[in-house]
Design a protein around this motif. Structure first.
Motif, PDB file in Angstrom:
ATOM      1  N   PHE A  75      38.573  42.412  38.468  1.00  0.00           N
ATOM      2  CA  PHE A  75      39.958  41.988  38.686  1.00  0.00           C
ATOM      3  C   PHE A  75      39.985  41.144  39.960  1.00  0.00           C
ATOM      4  CE2 PHE A  75      44.531  43.542  37.886  1.00  0.00           C
ATOM      5  CZ  PHE A  75      45.092  42.448  38.524  1.00  0.00           C
ATOM      6  N   GLY A  76      39.784  39.834  39.782  1.00  0.00           N
ATOM      7  CA  GLY A  76      39.760  38.928  40.919  1.00  0.00           C
ATOM      8  C   GLY A  76      41.016  38.092  41.016  1.00  0.00           C
ATOM      9  N   GLY A  77      40.926  37.029  41.803  1.00  0.00           N
ATOM     10  CA  GLY A  77      42.089  36.191  42.063  1.00  0.00           C
ATOM     11  C   GLY A  77      42.646  35.521  40.825  1.00  0.00           C
ATOM     12  N   GLN A  78      41.771  35.032  39.932  1.00  0.00           N
ATOM     13  CA  GLN A  78      42.240  34.347  38.729  1.00  0.00           C
ATOM     14  C   GLN A  78      42.926  35.316  37.765  1.00  0.00           C
ATOM     15  OE1 GLN A  78      42.229  30.961  38.159  1.00  0.00           O
ATOM     16  NE2 GLN A  78      41.661  30.995  40.322  1.00  0.00           N
ATOM     17  N   THR A  79      42.416  36.534  37.705  1.00  0.00           N
ATOM     18  CA  THR A  79      43.072  37.541  36.859  1.00  0.00           C
ATOM     19  C   THR A  79      44.446  37.879  37.422  1.00  0.00           C
ATOM     20  OG1 THR A  79      40.930  38.471  36.213  1.00  0.00           O
ATOM     21  CG2 THR A  79      42.869  39.863  35.886  1.00  0.00           C
ATOM     22  N   LYS A 135      46.173  37.025  24.269  1.00  0.00           N
ATOM     23  CA  LYS A 135      47.579  36.677  24.463  1.00  0.00           C
ATOM     24  C   LYS A 135      47.754  35.188  24.759  1.00  0.00           C
ATOM     25  CE  LYS A 135      51.238  39.453  24.595  1.00  0.00           C
ATOM     26  NZ  LYS A 135      51.502  40.410  23.512  1.00  0.00           N
ATOM     27  N   GLY A 136      46.644  34.486  24.973  1.00  0.00           N
ATOM     28  CA  GLY A 136      46.732  33.059  25.247  1.00  0.00           C
ATOM     29  C   GLY A 136      46.724  32.703  26.717  1.00  0.00           C
ATOM     30  N   TYR A 137      46.400  33.665  27.585  1.00  0.00           N
ATOM     31  CA  TYR A 137      46.306  33.410  29.025  1.00  0.00           C
ATOM     32  C   TYR A 137      44.836  33.462  29.448  1.00  0.00           C
ATOM     33  CZ  TYR A 137      51.323  34.556  29.192  1.00  0.00           C
ATOM     34  OH  TYR A 137      52.682  34.588  28.994  1.00  0.00           O
ATOM     35  N   SER A 138      44.480  32.670  30.449  1.00  0.00           N
ATOM     36  CA  SER A 138      43.114  32.714  30.966  1.00  0.00           C
ATOM     37  C   SER A 138      43.075  33.536  32.248  1.00  0.00           C
ATOM     38  CB  SER A 138      42.596  31.307  31.264  1.00  0.00           C
ATOM     39  OG  SER A 138      41.337  31.385  31.918  1.00  0.00           O
ATOM     40  N   PRO A 139      42.298  34.637  32.251  1.00  0.00           N
ATOM     41  CA  PRO A 139      42.155  35.440  33.470  1.00  0.00           C
ATOM     42  C   PRO A 139      41.022  34.947  34.359  1.00  0.00           C
ATOM     43  CG  PRO A 139      41.099  36.560  31.656  1.00  0.00           C
ATOM     44  CD  PRO A 139      41.659  35.285  31.085  1.00  0.00           C
ATOM     45  N   GLY A 140      40.489  33.751  34.063  1.00  0.00           N
ATOM     46  CA  GLY A 140      39.452  33.174  34.906  1.00  0.00           C
ATOM     47  C   GLY A 140      38.046  33.561  34.525  1.00  0.00           C
ATOM     48  N   LYS A 198      50.513  37.402  37.253  1.00  0.00           N
ATOM     49  CA  LYS A 198      51.759  36.847  37.800  1.00  0.00           C
ATOM     50  C   LYS A 198      52.403  35.868  36.819  1.00  0.00           C
ATOM     51  CE  LYS A 198      50.580  37.288  42.722  1.00  0.00           C
ATOM     52  NZ  LYS A 198      50.339  36.555  43.992  1.00  0.00           N
ATOM     53  N   MET A 199      51.579  35.083  36.146  1.00  0.00           N
ATOM     54  CA  MET A 199      52.119  34.133  35.167  1.00  0.00           C
ATOM     55  C   MET A 199      52.790  34.884  34.017  1.00  0.00           C
ATOM     56  SD  MET A 199      50.110  31.079  33.140  1.00  0.00           S
ATOM     57  CE  MET A 199      49.592  30.393  34.717  1.00  0.00           C
ATOM     58  N   PHE A 200      52.165  35.979  33.591  1.00  0.00           N
ATOM     59  CA  PHE A 200      52.753  36.783  32.519  1.00  0.00           C
ATOM     60  C   PHE A 200      54.067  37.406  32.986  1.00  0.00           C
ATOM     61  CE2 PHE A 200      53.359  40.779  30.225  1.00  0.00           C
ATOM     62  CZ  PHE A 200      53.299  40.333  28.910  1.00  0.00           C
ATOM     63  N   GLN A 201      54.097  37.914  34.209  1.00  0.00           N
ATOM     64  CA  GLN A 201      55.328  38.501  34.745  1.00  0.00           C
ATOM     65  C   GLN A 201      56.451  37.466  34.802  1.00  0.00           C
ATOM     66  OE1 GLN A 201      53.508  39.898  38.413  1.00  0.00           O
ATOM     67  NE2 GLN A 201      53.678  42.050  37.771  1.00  0.00           N
ATOM     68  N   LYS A 202      56.091  36.242  35.157  1.00  0.00           N
ATOM     69  CA  LYS A 202      57.087  35.170  35.201  1.00  0.00           C
ATOM     70  C   LYS A 202      57.589  34.840  33.799  1.00  0.00           C
ATOM     71  CE  LYS A 202      57.747  30.345  36.628  1.00  0.00           C
ATOM     72  NZ  LYS A 202      57.097  29.144  37.218  1.00  0.00           N
ATOM     73  N   ASP A 203      56.662  34.715  32.843  1.00  0.00           N
ATOM     74  CA  ASP A 203      57.056  34.408  31.466  1.00  0.00           C
ATOM     75  C   ASP A 203      57.937  35.504  30.879  1.00  0.00           C
ATOM     76  OD1 ASP A 203      55.736  31.998  31.453  1.00  0.00           O
ATOM     77  OD2 ASP A 203      53.932  32.769  30.462  1.00  0.00           O
ATOM     78  N   PRO A 229      32.107  45.356  37.989  1.00  0.00           N
ATOM     79  CA  PRO A 229      32.864  45.290  36.729  1.00  0.00           C
ATOM     80  C   PRO A 229      33.211  46.685  36.211  1.00  0.00           C
ATOM     81  CG  PRO A 229      30.935  43.861  36.653  1.00  0.00           C
ATOM     82  CD  PRO A 229      30.780  44.718  37.877  1.00  0.00           C
ATOM     83  N   THR A 230      34.373  46.797  35.595  1.00  0.00           N
ATOM     84  CA  THR A 230      34.771  48.041  34.921  1.00  0.00           C
ATOM     85  C   THR A 230      35.228  47.710  33.504  1.00  0.00           C
ATOM     86  OG1 THR A 230      37.110  47.948  35.536  1.00  0.00           O
ATOM     87  CG2 THR A 230      35.596  48.958  37.131  1.00  0.00           C
ATOM     88  N   ASN A 231      35.065  48.674  32.630  1.00  0.00           N
ATOM     89  CA  ASN A 231      35.458  48.447  31.238  1.00  0.00           C
ATOM     90  C   ASN A 231      36.961  48.231  31.099  1.00  0.00           C
ATOM     91  OD1 ASN A 231      32.841  48.608  30.403  1.00  0.00           O
ATOM     92  ND2 ASN A 231      32.988  50.667  29.528  1.00  0.00           N
ATOM     93  N   ILE A 232      37.748  48.923  31.922  1.00  0.00           N
ATOM     94  CA  ILE A 232      39.200  48.740  31.831  1.00  0.00           C
ATOM     95  C   ILE A 232      39.578  47.315  32.221  1.00  0.00           C
ATOM     96  CG2 ILE A 232      41.394  49.377  32.903  1.00  0.00           C
ATOM     97  CD1 ILE A 232      40.671  52.233  32.705  1.00  0.00           C
ATOM     98  N   ASN A 233      38.888  46.749  33.202  1.00  0.00           N
ATOM     99  CA  ASN A 233      39.170  45.356  33.566  1.00  0.00           C
ATOM    100  C   ASN A 233      38.709  44.396  32.470  1.00  0.00           C
ATOM    101  OD1 ASN A 233      40.456  45.836  35.997  1.00  0.00           O
ATOM    102  ND2 ASN A 233      38.554  45.803  37.193  1.00  0.00           N
ATOM    103  N   TYR A 234      37.592  44.730  31.810  1.00  0.00           N
ATOM    104  CA  TYR A 234      37.180  43.926  30.653  1.00  0.00           C
ATOM    105  C   TYR A 234      38.281  43.950  29.579  1.00  0.00           C
ATOM    106  CZ  TYR A 234      32.233  42.997  31.807  1.00  0.00           C
ATOM    107  OH  TYR A 234      31.072  42.524  32.365  1.00  0.00           O
ATOM    108  N   ILE A 235      38.828  45.134  29.337  1.00  0.00           N
ATOM    109  CA  ILE A 235      39.885  45.275  28.328  1.00  0.00           C
ATOM    110  C   ILE A 235      41.108  44.460  28.733  1.00  0.00           C
ATOM    111  CG2 ILE A 235      41.488  46.927  27.274  1.00  0.00           C
ATOM    112  CD1 ILE A 235      39.176  49.027  27.611  1.00  0.00           C
ATOM    113  N   LEU A 236      41.474  44.522  30.019  1.00  0.00           N
ATOM    114  CA  LEU A 236      42.608  43.743  30.519  1.00  0.00           C
ATOM    115  C   LEU A 236      42.380  42.252  30.296  1.00  0.00           C
ATOM    116  CD1 LEU A 236      45.246  43.363  32.169  1.00  0.00           C
ATOM    117  CD2 LEU A 236      43.803  43.375  34.231  1.00  0.00           C
ATOM    118  N   GLN A 237      41.212  41.762  30.690  1.00  0.00           N
ATOM    119  CA  GLN A 237      40.920  40.337  30.531  1.00  0.00           C
ATOM    120  C   GLN A 237      40.857  39.945  29.052  1.00  0.00           C
ATOM    121  OE1 GLN A 237      37.324  40.294  32.907  1.00  0.00           O
ATOM    122  NE2 GLN A 237      38.405  39.556  34.739  1.00  0.00           N
ATOM    123  N   GLY A 238      40.312  40.836  28.226  1.00  0.00           N
ATOM    124  CA  GLY A 238      40.286  40.568  26.789  1.00  0.00           C
ATOM    125  C   GLY A 238      41.685  40.463  26.215  1.00  0.00           C
TER     126      GLY A 238
END
Length: 740
Positions: free
Chosen positions: A104-108, A93-98, A113-118, A79-88
């Motif tokens: 930063f795993g597959g669900q994140t 934003k209303g998205y689930s990063p898993g 990708k879902m955000f990029q699509k939106d 785990p890294t704090n920057i990834n915690y910040i990303l998931q937070g």
């Protein structure tokens, strides 16, 4: 509450608590609610991880420079704090990063990708670029929100797809046309014009205007420009079916429809610089001609000739007030001589009322709309404006949406009440001068009859990203000087739509020493407001801008709790003290000497604070009433007790030759029909039956009014304190009565 958001908040506080003392982080509430407080905390946390100090709430140039793209990690990544910040940020934003794991795993990656699509991005690779991280760390939405439309969201996604890399930010994809979408459309236009990115600024200025003018001959064959035109038509409410980039029959018809709606000189459906600029900048082409204007000048015959010779046929003039010109205060209000000269020349007038309205505090003054309504009606009537004339009230500021809801709408509700009360004198219509959002919201709420749009203020948030209101009457778009010598004046150019025909004939009333009813009622209501709001104890009970309207002869109710209701009424009639209760006379702003002596003797048994509260409420009331009387009446019934405080004000100055009178009353109704107060009721009614509230009885009474058991949480402090002060006043009156 969102549990995952709460976990994010808790992690932020624990992880960055050591940076609080330095000022780089602020502890945030752990309430599970997404908001700017949490987003700012995530932004500061990211900056701390990037080595930035001091930190700031915004994702600025330094953060952009130091941030490195984030990608999916190895299966055994730590785990890294920057990834915690990303998931937070994703959870906020209303998205689930898993999960909130810091990895930063597959669900994140799926969330990315879902955000990029939106967001409408062509590349949906699951990589968190700087532009994506910046967009995650704000409150903008990338899914359709309430009121959003598919068409606008498509425009926003297409702008992100084609221009976000050049602009350097993502447009929210919420389906609502707003400032960000408007600015991005202008950026996109500047790119298609060939403007350097370092020059482009998202403002439709002279450079953008000149470049667009040069492109008009080949505009229809330029797919990118036609697409931007079609996007702009959709954002202005035109029902376009597809964004084809082809200047087809549908596009031509919609352009023609918009040109006609905006009363443009060219209405063929062919694109012009003025048409495209009007779609993206509220003022449009400021060089276009106009047949209407407004001015603060009291017009002389030379200035009237200047207007006529320049093609103006309608002029907006002020009903009241002054203006600073050249460092000197001069009148801006119309007078009979000026009106006669304007109408004789053949111009028509549309009257404007503005004695304030430049700043929000003006609209925070209680019942300002009632006062302004009466004053405007009084002035219009005395100048002879006929029934049916629209008076335009100014909201001359950039009011945000919540301010329109909280302040501007109540102001116009009060205006409407004032106009309804004076229909017998003369029935006028209400208009508003303001930004597009102000005009549209008031018109849609049924509070105004006509709108005068302040499109000249192109930077107002209420104009940026808002379409022109339907059925607009006047459209102000440019300030300029005109004429020479004695005929020179400053005007605002205004487009005339034909909705409001203006006034061509006035009929002033006969001269009289007796003011009209609007002037009399305004004097009454201003005095009542002065009495009411000059007394903090009474004001705390009545001050509710939505529930209470200061109208004569109207009973207003405010439910403070299940057991307590406040009734307020203002009246043109004086209340007969013989109707019951205890009355004390007031002269020269003071109660009688005998009552003051009794009050001093009685308050000697109270605490210093209680004595001060009691004396103050009486002194404040007396000072505002000046001459008259104050009556307190106590009415017990089976399941109700009513306490009424009435102030009679028999001498209210309207003019130096005319005075009128008024009264106001506040009643507190204590309700025990649900038997909530049974444990205290006997003590209260016993105290009343005895003819006096002794100190112990008063304590029981006050507990019954604002005790926690009664209100399920208690009253707000200002109301509770007001009830204590009023209760002490009631006690004193009853004590006084019992000693007679």
């Amino acid at each position: 509450m969102d549990e995952m958001v709460r976990q994010v908040q808790s992690w932020l506080n624990k992880t960055y608590d050591k940076y609080v003392a330095k000022g780089d982080f602020q502890t945030i509430p752990e309430n599970g609610k997404t908001g700017w407080t949490t987003v700012y905390a995530l932004t500061r946390a990211l900056q701390i991880e990037l080595g930035i100090s001091p930190t700031a709430d915004n994702f600025g140039p330094t953060t952009e420079k130091l941030f490195k793209p984030l990608t999916i990690g190895a299966s055994d990544a730590k785990p890294t704090n920057i990834n915690y910040i990303l998931q937070g940020a994703f959870y906020c934003k209303g998205y689930s990063p898993g999960g909130f794991t810091g990895v930063f795993g597959g669900q994140t990656q799926i969330a990315v990708k879902m955000f990029q699509k939106d967001a409408g991005l062509a590349t949906q690779d699951g990589v968190v670029s700087t532009i994506i991280m910046k967009s995650l760390l704000d409150m903008s939405a990338f899914q359709t929100v309430s009121g959003g439309t598919y068409g606008i969201r498509t425009v926003q996604q297409n702008l992100n797809r084609d221009y976000s890399a050049w602009i350097g930010k993502l447009v929210p994809c919420d389906g609502l046309y707003g400032r960000d979408t408007n600015t991005s459309l202008i950026y996109a236009l500047q790119k298609e014009e060939g403007m350097a990115r370092t020059t482009a600024n998202g403002n439709f200025g002279p450079g953008t205007t000149t470049s667009l003018t040069n492109l008009i001959p080949t505009f229809a064959s330029n797919k990118a420009l036609v697409l931007l035109l079609q996007y702009s038509l959709a954002c202005n409410g035109l029902p376009i079916n597809q964004f084809s980039g082809v200047y087809d029959a549908e596009t031509t018809n919609l352009v023609k429809r918009y040109q006609e709606f905006m009363k443009m000189s060219i209405t063929t459906g062919a694109i012009t610089m003025g048409t495209f600029k009007a779609l993206l900048s509220s003022a449009g082409d400021t060089n276009r001609s106009a047949t209407a204007c407004d001015t603060s000048y009291v017009l002389n015959t030379d200035q009237i000739d200047t207007l006529w010779n320049a093609g103006y046929r309608y002029v907006g003039r002020y009903l009241t007030g002054n203006v600073i010109r050249g460092g000197v205060r001069v009148p801006k209000a119309m007078n009979p001589t000026e009106i006669a000269a304007i109408l004789k020349k053949g111009l028509k007038i549309f009257p404007i009322y503005q004695d304030g309205g430049y700043e929000i505090p003006y609209f925070e003054v209680p019942f300002q709309g009632i006062s302004d309504g009466y004053k405007a009606i009084d002035a219009a009537y005395n100048l002879g404006f006929p029934a049916g004339t629209t008076i335009y009230f100014a909201v001359d500021l950039d009011a945000y949406d919540y301010q329109i809801t909280d302040l501007i709408i109540p102001y116009f509700q009060n205006l409407r009440a004032a106009f309804q009360q004076n229909q017998a004198l003369r029935s006028y219509q209400i208009g508003v001068y303001g930004a597009r959002n102000v005009c549209s919201r008031l018109k849609n709420a049924g509070l105004v009859d006509n709108v005068f749009v302040a499109d000249m203020s192109t930077g107002f948030s209420g104009n940026l990203g808002f379409p022109m209101p339907d059925d607009w009457a006047f459209d102000q778009y440019f300030e300029m000087s005109i004429g020479t010598g004695n005929g020179k004046l400053d005007i605002d150019k205004v487009t005339y739509s034909g909705v409001d025909k203006g006034v061509s004939v006035v009929t002033p009333p006969p001269a009289s020493d007796t003011p009209n009813s609007a002037a009399i009622n305004r004097a009454r209501l201003l005095k009542i407001r002065d009495v009411l709001y000059g007394n903090s104890s009474l004001a705390a009970l009545v001050d509710d801008k939505v529930t209470f309207e200061l109208e004569l002869e109207k009973t207003n109710s405010r439910v403070i709790s299940p057991n307590l209701t406040v009734i307020f009424k203002a009246s043109a009639k004086l209340t007969d003290p013989a109707d019951g209760g205890t009355t004390v006379s007031v002269k020269d702003g003071k109660v009688s000497a005998s009552f003051e002596k009794e009050l001093a003797n009685w308050t000697g048994s109270l605490s210093t604070e209680e004595a001060g509260d009691t004396k103050k409420i009486i002194a404040d009331l007396a000072a505002k009433v000046v001459v008259g009387d104050i009556t307190v009446k106590w009415s017990p019934a089976k399941d109700f007790i009513t306490v009424s405080i009435t102030a009679n004000i028999p001498e209210i100055e309207v003019t130096d030759k005319y005075k009128t009178s008024a009264s106001m009353s506040i009643s507190l109704i204590i309700d025990n029909k649900n038997k909530d107060l049974d444990s205290q009721w006997d003590a209260i009614t016993s105290a009343v039956t005895d003819g006096a509230l002794k100190t112990g009885g008063m304590a029981v009474f006050m507990f019954a009014l604002y005790g926690v058991s009664v209100f399920g949480g208690g009253l707000l402090a200002p109301i509770a304190l007001s009830l204590i002060a009023i209760g002490l006043l009631i006690k004193e009156f009853l004590e006084k009565s019992s000693t007679k």
